[in-house]
Design a protein around this motif. Structure first.
Motif, PDB file in Angstrom:
ATOM      1  N   GLY A 188     -12.107 -50.517 -51.405  1.00 15.56           N
ATOM      2  CA  GLY A 188     -11.438 -50.670 -50.151  1.00 15.56           C
ATOM      3  C   GLY A 188     -12.477 -50.848 -48.818  1.00 15.56           C
ATOM      4  O   GLY A 188     -11.869 -51.050 -47.859  1.00 15.56           O
ATOM      5  N   VAL A 189     -13.693 -50.993 -49.054  1.00 15.03           N
ATOM      6  CA  VAL A 189     -14.752 -50.817 -48.017  1.00 15.03           C
ATOM      7  C   VAL A 189     -15.335 -52.340 -47.923  1.00 15.03           C
ATOM      8  O   VAL A 189     -15.672 -52.734 -48.815  1.00 15.03           O
ATOM      9  CB  VAL A 189     -15.709 -49.752 -48.390  1.00 15.03           C
ATOM     10  N   PRO A 190     -15.430 -52.993 -46.504  1.00 13.51           N
ATOM     11  CA  PRO A 190     -15.681 -54.320 -46.415  1.00 13.51           C
ATOM     12  C   PRO A 190     -17.427 -54.166 -46.974  1.00 13.51           C
ATOM     13  O   PRO A 190     -18.058 -53.251 -46.382  1.00 13.51           O
ATOM     14  CB  PRO A 190     -15.679 -54.742 -45.019  1.00 13.51           C
ATOM     15  N   SER A 191     -17.972 -55.506 -46.947  1.00 12.44           N
ATOM     16  CA  SER A 191     -19.178 -55.528 -47.283  1.00 12.44           C
ATOM     17  C   SER A 191     -19.915 -55.586 -46.166  1.00 12.44           C
ATOM     18  O   SER A 191     -19.699 -56.310 -45.181  1.00 12.44           O
ATOM     19  CB  SER A 191     -19.610 -56.819 -48.105  1.00 12.44           C
ATOM     20  N   ALA A 192     -21.114 -54.865 -45.937  1.00 17.17           N
ATOM     21  CA  ALA A 192     -22.013 -54.960 -44.696  1.00 17.17           C
ATOM     22  C   ALA A 192     -22.831 -56.409 -44.745  1.00 17.17           C
ATOM     23  O   ALA A 192     -23.102 -56.705 -43.677  1.00 17.17           O
ATOM     24  CB  ALA A 192     -23.029 -54.005 -44.671  1.00 17.17           C
ATOM     25  N   LYS A 193     -22.906 -56.865 -45.921  1.00 13.78           N
ATOM     26  CA  LYS A 193     -23.588 -58.078 -45.952  1.00 13.78           C
ATOM     27  C   LYS A 193     -22.741 -59.313 -45.675  1.00 13.78           C
ATOM     28  O   LYS A 193     -22.949 -60.481 -45.311  1.00 13.78           O
ATOM     29  CB  LYS A 193     -24.371 -58.363 -47.368  1.00 13.78           C
ATOM     30  N   SER A 194     -21.443 -59.305 -46.093  1.00 16.00           N
ATOM     31  CA  SER A 194     -20.394 -60.320 -46.187  1.00 16.00           C
ATOM     32  C   SER A 194     -19.060 -59.598 -45.695  1.00 16.00           C
ATOM     33  O   SER A 194     -18.290 -59.375 -46.446  1.00 16.00           O
ATOM     34  CB  SER A 194     -20.274 -61.030 -47.232  1.00 16.00           C
ATOM     35  N   PRO A 195     -18.927 -59.515 -44.235  1.00 20.03           N
ATOM     36  CA  PRO A 195     -17.872 -58.471 -43.813  1.00 20.03           C
ATOM     37  C   PRO A 195     -16.351 -59.030 -44.211  1.00 20.03           C
ATOM     38  O   PRO A 195     -15.499 -58.153 -44.192  1.00 20.03           O
ATOM     39  CB  PRO A 195     -18.012 -58.370 -42.198  1.00 20.03           C
ATOM     40  N   SER A 196     -16.454 -60.057 -44.509  1.00 14.84           N
ATOM     41  CA  SER A 196     -15.067 -60.841 -44.768  1.00 14.84           C
ATOM     42  C   SER A 196     -14.576 -60.497 -46.220  1.00 14.84           C
ATOM     43  O   SER A 196     -13.345 -60.906 -46.803  1.00 14.84           O
ATOM     44  CB  SER A 196     -15.039 -62.533 -44.440  1.00 14.84           C
ATOM     45  N   GLN A 197     -15.624 -59.922 -46.742  1.00 16.81           N
ATOM     46  CA  GLN A 197     -15.015 -59.539 -48.366  1.00 16.81           C
ATOM     47  C   GLN A 197     -15.291 -57.873 -48.706  1.00 16.81           C
ATOM     48  O   GLN A 197     -15.969 -57.439 -47.791  1.00 16.81           O
ATOM     49  CB  GLN A 197     -16.098 -60.385 -49.322  1.00 16.81           C
ATOM     50  N   THR A 198     -14.517 -57.659 -49.350  1.00 17.95           N
ATOM     51  CA  THR A 198     -14.472 -56.174 -49.629  1.00 17.95           C
ATOM     52  C   THR A 198     -15.157 -55.741 -51.032  1.00 17.95           C
ATOM     53  O   THR A 198     -15.388 -56.375 -51.855  1.00 17.95           O
ATOM     54  CB  THR A 198     -12.959 -55.686 -50.032  1.00 17.95           C
ATOM     55  N   LEU A 199     -15.890 -54.896 -50.857  1.00 16.95           N
ATOM     56  CA  LEU A 199     -16.758 -54.389 -52.177  1.00 16.95           C
ATOM     57  C   LEU A 199     -15.987 -54.209 -53.470  1.00 16.95           C
ATOM     58  O   LEU A 199     -16.336 -54.819 -54.399  1.00 16.95           O
ATOM     59  CB  LEU A 199     -17.535 -53.188 -51.787  1.00 16.95           C
ATOM     60  N   VAL A 200     -14.908 -53.477 -53.245  1.00 18.30           N
ATOM     61  CA  VAL A 200     -13.886 -53.256 -54.623  1.00 18.30           C
ATOM     62  C   VAL A 200     -12.754 -53.447 -54.011  1.00 18.30           C
ATOM     63  O   VAL A 200     -12.339 -52.458 -53.413  1.00 18.30           O
ATOM     64  CB  VAL A 200     -14.234 -51.764 -55.066  1.00 18.30           C
ATOM     65  N   VAL A 201     -11.957 -54.233 -54.499  1.00 22.27           N
ATOM     66  CA  VAL A 201     -10.349 -54.555 -54.198  1.00 22.27           C
ATOM     67  C   VAL A 201      -9.740 -53.750 -55.381  1.00 22.27           C
ATOM     68  O   VAL A 201      -9.649 -54.494 -56.463  1.00 22.27           O
ATOM     69  CB  VAL A 201     -10.164 -55.993 -54.038  1.00 22.27           C
ATOM     70  N   PRO A 202      -9.043 -52.708 -55.293  1.00 21.13           N
ATOM     71  CA  PRO A 202      -8.259 -52.117 -56.035  1.00 21.13           C
ATOM     72  C   PRO A 202      -7.244 -53.313 -56.872  1.00 21.13           C
ATOM     73  O   PRO A 202      -6.535 -53.887 -56.358  1.00 21.13           O
ATOM     74  CB  PRO A 202      -7.398 -51.206 -55.397  1.00 21.13           C
ATOM     75  N   GLY A 203      -7.349 -53.014 -58.160  1.00 23.51           N
ATOM     76  CA  GLY A 203      -6.621 -54.155 -59.213  1.00 23.51           C
ATOM     77  C   GLY A 203      -7.264 -55.292 -59.316  1.00 23.51           C
ATOM     78  O   GLY A 203      -6.370 -56.298 -60.026  1.00 23.51           O
ATOM     79  N   ARG A 204      -8.476 -55.670 -58.648  1.00 15.73           N
ATOM     80  CA  ARG A 204      -8.683 -57.155 -58.638  1.00 15.73           C
ATOM     81  C   ARG A 204     -10.104 -57.500 -58.680  1.00 15.73           C
ATOM     82  O   ARG A 204     -10.648 -57.597 -57.561  1.00 15.73           O
ATOM     83  CB  ARG A 204      -8.142 -57.883 -57.243  1.00 15.73           C
ATOM     84  N   ALA A 205     -10.652 -57.417 -59.864  1.00 16.78           N
ATOM     85  CA  ALA A 205     -12.186 -57.506 -60.047  1.00 16.78           C
ATOM     86  C   ALA A 205     -12.751 -58.773 -59.481  1.00 16.78           C
ATOM     87  O   ALA A 205     -13.864 -58.901 -59.001  1.00 16.78           O
ATOM     88  CB  ALA A 205     -12.247 -57.222 -61.635  1.00 16.78           C
ATOM     89  N   ASP A 206     -11.979 -59.914 -59.767  1.00 16.57           N
ATOM     90  CA  ASP A 206     -12.668 -61.114 -59.678  1.00 16.57           C
ATOM     91  C   ASP A 206     -12.681 -61.366 -57.976  1.00 16.57           C
ATOM     92  O   ASP A 206     -13.547 -62.216 -57.383  1.00 16.57           O
ATOM     93  CB  ASP A 206     -11.641 -62.290 -59.952  1.00 16.57           C
ATOM     94  N   ASP A 207     -11.883 -60.623 -57.224  1.00 19.43           N
ATOM     95  CA  ASP A 207     -12.102 -60.949 -55.660  1.00 19.43           C
ATOM     96  C   ASP A 207     -12.961 -59.784 -54.888  1.00 19.43           C
ATOM     97  O   ASP A 207     -13.047 -59.857 -53.963  1.00 19.43           O
ATOM     98  CB  ASP A 207     -10.505 -60.727 -55.132  1.00 19.43           C
ATOM     99  N   SER A 208     -13.610 -58.950 -55.917  1.00 20.67           N
ATOM    100  CA  SER A 208     -14.394 -57.956 -55.507  1.00 20.67           C
ATOM    101  C   SER A 208     -15.810 -57.990 -55.239  1.00 20.67           C
ATOM    102  O   SER A 208     -16.449 -58.753 -56.044  1.00 20.67           O
ATOM    103  CB  SER A 208     -14.353 -56.655 -56.145  1.00 20.67           C
ATOM    104  N   PHE A 209     -16.348 -58.218 -54.083  1.00 18.51           N
ATOM    105  CA  PHE A 209     -17.759 -58.588 -53.627  1.00 18.51           C
ATOM    106  C   PHE A 209     -18.767 -57.788 -54.670  1.00 18.51           C
ATOM    107  O   PHE A 209     -19.697 -58.450 -55.252  1.00 18.51           O
ATOM    108  CB  PHE A 209     -18.110 -58.176 -52.282  1.00 18.51           C
ATOM    109  N   LEU A 210     -18.441 -56.809 -55.177  1.00 13.05           N
ATOM    110  CA  LEU A 210     -19.371 -55.863 -56.054  1.00 13.05           C
ATOM    111  C   LEU A 210     -19.575 -56.767 -57.308  1.00 13.05           C
ATOM    112  O   LEU A 210     -20.785 -57.010 -58.008  1.00 13.05           O
ATOM    113  CB  LEU A 210     -19.044 -54.708 -56.257  1.00 13.05           C
TER     114      LEU A 210
END
Length: 250
Positions: A188-210
């Motif tokens: 649930g933490v926004p990426s410092a490199k790409s603030p519009s994206q979340t590092l890990v989106v719970p339940g949605r791996a394909d949407d997770s920046f990581l």
């Protein structure tokens, strides 16, 4: 002329008086060989003493197991499902693997699929050379998180040494992956490199920046992390990460 006949019909024609000495010649001297000794030292036993958590975090396809490997294959030579020996969550369990072949070089708590193929290592113990197989090996592991995140943390963030860069007061991209803070710094933490994206989106791996960074790379990230996840071993680690993210409650 001496005549030898090995045909059974021919033997019936030989007088009994001549046949008896011939039969005696075919007997041994009465010596009985000692029975073959079965060497019980072909196997050994390992006990892991650990306080286990997260065992119920898996499905029937992937599961944490206690297994022995020979250092050459991802498939275990011997394996068993983990069962707990203590009913008290704060008391250690003894995880025992017995009848381990001497060709096993490491005994692990690992994540394996239904084909007994190792997907990730949570804890590994290298068997010392020259150990006495008649003496059980006891390893005090301490706290052992075998949950989905526990597998990711052990096999990826710690196993691939991600934490060696991602630590300290000013870690790269503001992300510390030290064991006790990695999960909170990702989910649930926004990426410092790409603030519009979340590092890990719970339940949605394909949407997770990581997941995007380790799978496809990203121009916003200075260091290319994809080589760490190359090949079959890397693909299995990516799948473990995706499985963890997809099973986080939204």
């Amino acid at each position: 002329m001496t005549f030898f006949c090995l045909n059974f019909k021919c033997l019936k024609l030989i007088p009994a008086a001549l046949l008896a000495p011939m039969m005696l010649l075919g007997c041994d001297d009465g010596h009985i060989d000692d029975p073959v000794h079965v060497d019980s030292s072909k196997y050994f036993t390992v006990h892991f003493v650990a306080t286990v958590t997260g065992l119920d975090d898996w499905d029937d396809f992937l599961m944490p197991v206690l297994a022995g490997y020979d250092g050459e294959s991802q498939y275990s030579l011997i394996q068993k499902n983990i069962t707990l020996t203590s009913t008290d969550d704060e008391q250690p369990d003894t995880l025992t693997l017995s009848r381990i072949p001497l060709t096993v070089t490491s005994v692990e708590v690992a994540v394996a699929n239904v084909l007994r193929q190792r997907q990730a290592t949570i804890f590994a113990y290298a068997i010392p050379e020259g150990h006495d197989p008649d003496v059980p090996i006891v390893v005090n592991v301490g706290p052992l998180d075998v949950s989905r995140f526990g597998a990711v943390n052990a096999a990826v963030f710690q196993g691939l040494s991600c934490f060696r860069c991602h630590q300290g007061d000013e870690p790269p991209a503001g992300l510390s992956l030290v064991a006790d803070v990695a999960r909170d710094n990702l989910v649930g933490v926004p990426s410092a490199k790409s603030p519009s994206q979340t590092l890990v989106v719970p339940g949605r791996a394909d949407d997770s920046f990581l997941v995007k960074v380790i799978t496809d790379g990203d121009d916003n990230v200075h260091y290319d992390h994809r080589p760490f996840f190359a090949g079959d071993d890397g693909a299995r680690l990516r799948d473990i990460i995706k499985a963890w993210v997809n099973n986080i409650d939204e």
